[in-house]
Design an enzyme around this catalytic site. Structure first.
Site, short mmCIF file in Angstrom:
data_model
loop_
_atom_site.label_atom_id
_atom_site.label_comp_id
_atom_site.label_asym_id
_atom_site.label_seq_id
_atom_site.Cartn_x
_atom_site.Cartn_y
_atom_site.Cartn_z
NE ARG A 1 6.04 10.87 2.84
CZ ARG A 1 4.78 11.28 3.00
NH1 ARG A 1 3.77 10.41 2.81
NH2 ARG A 1 4.51 12.51 3.35
CE1 TYR B 1 7.24 2.56 -1.64
CE2 TYR B 1 8.07 0.55 -0.63
CZ TYR B 1 7.02 1.39 -0.94
OH TYR B 1 5.75 1.05 -0.56
NE ARG C 1 -2.62 -1.93 3.24
CZ ARG C 1 -3.24 -2.13 4.39
NH1 ARG C 1 -4.22 -1.34 4.76
NH2 ARG C 1 -2.87 -3.11 5.19
CG ASP D 1 0.62 8.29 2.86
OD1 ASP D 1 -0.62 8.24 2.94
OD2 ASP D 1 1.31 9.05 3.57
#
Length: 275
Positions: free
Chosen positions: A202, A115, A55, A57
């Site tokens: 992040r 990522y 998932r 954001d």
């Protein structure tokens, strides 16, 4: 009734168009999951639920998100692909689709996620691609950031980089690879781990950025990690520069989800050796 078939698909999306991946029960904000379920259900002519590998954001993008869904409808792979894309809104598209074994699960069969975080490290605010990169006006030292990030390698408790409302069962994850490299004004941060906690990438960037500005020492990353305390870390970096770029599955699944993207930058990054 026809037999149920399970399909997997590789999805690309611009997170700027959506309020994150997950369908919202009591809100009207658009989400990637809701858009896909609506389009696939229309083509299938029955309600369809979609499950993803990881998932994302609000504002976060994907180049190789993997989903699966079940259906009793009979369509060719090409028919599914074209029909779904015709009914999807701007900002999301299915890049590949194929039938998989009934036991396949996009999330639970995944053994690694990739990522990529892209920073436009320029003195002046950009007008183009501003929603697909994080602009950071202050000079950053990629070597300092890379050296600091190596403290994350291996199996650790990543609680210091975990958002308060994270629903993961355990904060212990294994970081396989992390790197920071500069390509002109662009800084590219690559992270490959067994799995990621909510806001983990992040929040890691929130530590790397002050180190890159020499406002904190390289050793700060290891100190924050060892603290297991989110209050010891830095800011949560913006979502605009973050991309979900690949998933690791056992080879027999045959899903083309190797790390790649974003599309406009792939030839540039490949030419300069980014992984």
């Amino acid at each position: 009734m026809s037999d149920v078939k399970r399909y997997a698909a590789v999805v690309e999306y611009n997170g700027s168009y959506f309020h994150g991946w997950q369908r919202q029960k009591h809100h009207n904000e658009p989400t990637v999951q809701a858009a896909l379920e609506a389009a696939i259900s229309f083509v299938a002519n029955h309600p369809v639920s979609v499950f993803c590998a990881g998932r994302t954001d609000a504002g976060v993008h994907a180049c190789r998100q993997v989903i699966h869904f079940d259906t009793t409808s009979q369509r060719s792979d090409y028919g599914w692909l074209m029909g779904i894309n015709t009914n999807l809104p701007m900002g999301v598209a299915v890049q590949w689709l194929g039938e998989v074994e009934p036991e396949f699960h996009a999330r639970f069969n995944a053994c690694g996620r990739h990522y990529r975080y892209i920073i436009n490290n320029a003195a002046v605010k950009p007008a183009l691609l501003h929603d697909q990169m994080t602009w950071w006006r202050y000079p950053l030292d990629a070597t300092l950031m890379h050296d600091a990030a190596q403290a994350l390698l291996g199996e650790h408790d990543f609680s210091a980089f975990r958002a308060r409302d994270c629903q993961a069962n355990s904060p212990v994850k294994t970081m396989h690879r992390v790197s920071v490299r500069r390509f002109g004004t662009l800084l590219v941060v690559e992270l490959h781990a067994s799995a990621f906690l909510y806001h983990m990438v992040r929040n890691i960037l929130g530590v790397l950025l002050p180190i890159g500005q020499s406002r904190q020492p390289v050793s700060w990353m290891a100190e924050v990690l060892a603290s297991c305390d989110r209050r010891q870390a830095g800011i949560t970096a913006p979502g605009e520069g973050l991309y979900f770029v690949g998933v690791d599955y056992p080879g027999e699944h045959g899903i083309p989800c190797q790390p790649a993207g974003p599309t406009l930058m792939t030839p540039f990054l490949d030419h300069h050796g980014a992984q």
